[in-house]
Design an enzyme around this catalytic site. Structure first.
Site, PDB file in Angstrom:
ATOM      1  N   HIS A 196      41.193  44.672  43.145  1.00 16.00           N
ATOM      2  CA  HIS A 196      41.172  43.563  42.194  1.00 16.00           C
ATOM      3  C   HIS A 196      40.078  42.549  42.525  1.00 16.00           C
ATOM      4  O   HIS A 196      39.697  42.374  43.684  1.00 16.00           O
ATOM      5  CB  HIS A 196      42.518  42.830  42.193  1.00 16.00           C
ATOM      6  CG  HIS A 196      43.564  43.483  41.343  1.00 16.00           C
ATOM      7  ND1 HIS A 196      43.324  43.906  40.061  1.00 16.00           N
ATOM      8  CD2 HIS A 196      44.888  43.747  41.590  1.00 16.00           C
ATOM      9  CE1 HIS A 196      44.434  44.421  39.556  1.00 16.00           C
ATOM     10  NE2 HIS A 196      45.392  44.341  40.451  1.00 16.00           N
ATOM     11  N   CYS A 232      36.626  44.658  38.835  1.00 19.38           N
ATOM     12  CA  CYS A 232      36.214  43.982  37.608  1.00 19.38           C
ATOM     13  C   CYS A 232      34.964  43.149  37.879  1.00 19.38           C
ATOM     14  O   CYS A 232      34.792  42.633  38.990  1.00 19.38           O
ATOM     15  CB  CYS A 232      37.323  43.064  37.097  1.00 19.38           C
ATOM     16  SG  CYS A 232      38.794  43.958  36.525  1.00 19.38           S
TER      17      CYS A 232
END
Length: 218
Positions: free
Chosen positions: A130, A191
């Site tokens: 993440h 991301c």
């Protein structure tokens, strides 16, 4: 009495909402430290690597920053038996457990494997992580990694050292980056922003060395 109770509930709810980002970051930091591979043995990591695992987010486009309540739920499900190694990138301050299986709970505890057949030092070894609002957590520091930086992953038997050779942004639908390759490489995926985004940062590196893990202690 009822009015006071309602006011108290509203105040407490407000405090939770205000503090939730800090609580979430603290919980994630705690989980990644608690599940460190260095607290286990090479035998335990090998046993863990032979366990069945879930790859809920095999299409890494589904990997998105978690909400506060998702973090709380996943935190309760973090499993030490999912830990198969450790990843260290000194240049950007990453030191995280590697967990087998790309699940919500695993993603909130460290870096996760993305294929059931991947092996350290063999072919393509993709890991997902993440990108949080607190840039120092999980794979957020990858935004600052440079070509030539070194990445070390270990199963406590051997340390596998990779040199970063590429860094690019791809659409979340591009699942080709996790496919097996003839080249011995590592692929790190996160991301490109700490919010919901249709793009992914993909960092790749080539294997440049394999050394016994205990060698660094002598």
């Amino acid at each position: 009495m009822r009015r006071k109770l309602i006011i108290t509930v509203l105040i407490l709810t407000g405090l939770v909402l205000i503090c939730s980002p800090f609580i979430k970051d603290a919980l994630i930091g705690f989980m990644s430290t608690r599940l460190s591979a260095e607290k286990l043995t090479a035998v335990q990591l090998n046993e863990n690597d032979h366990r069945q695992a879930s790859f809920d987010f095999g299409d890494f486009g589904a990997i998105q920053p978690p909400s506060f309540f998702e973090t709380l739920k996943a935190g309760a499900g973090a499993d030490p038996e999912a830990v198969v190694g450790q990843i260290t990138i000194k240049s950007v301050g990453i030191n995280l457990p590697i967990l087998k299986g790309t699940t919500s709970a695993n993603l909130l505890a460290g870096a996760t494997t993305m294929r059931p057949d991947q092996r350290m030092g063999t072919g393509n070894y993709p890991l997902a992580g993440h990108h949080m609002r607190q840039a120092s957590l999980l794979f957020g520091p990858l935004m600052h990694i440079r070509i030539g930086s070194q990445v070390v992953i270990t199963d406590l038997k051997n340390d596998y050292t990779y040199e970063i050779t590429g860094k690019r942004i791809v659409p979340e639908t591009d699942g080709s980056v996790i496919e097996q390759t003839a080249e011995k490489q590592i692929t790190l995926i996160t991301c490109d922003k700490p919010t919901r985004t249709p793009n992914r940062l993909v960092v790749t590196g080539k294997l440049i060395g394999v050394t016994p893990h205990d060698a660094k202690r002598h």
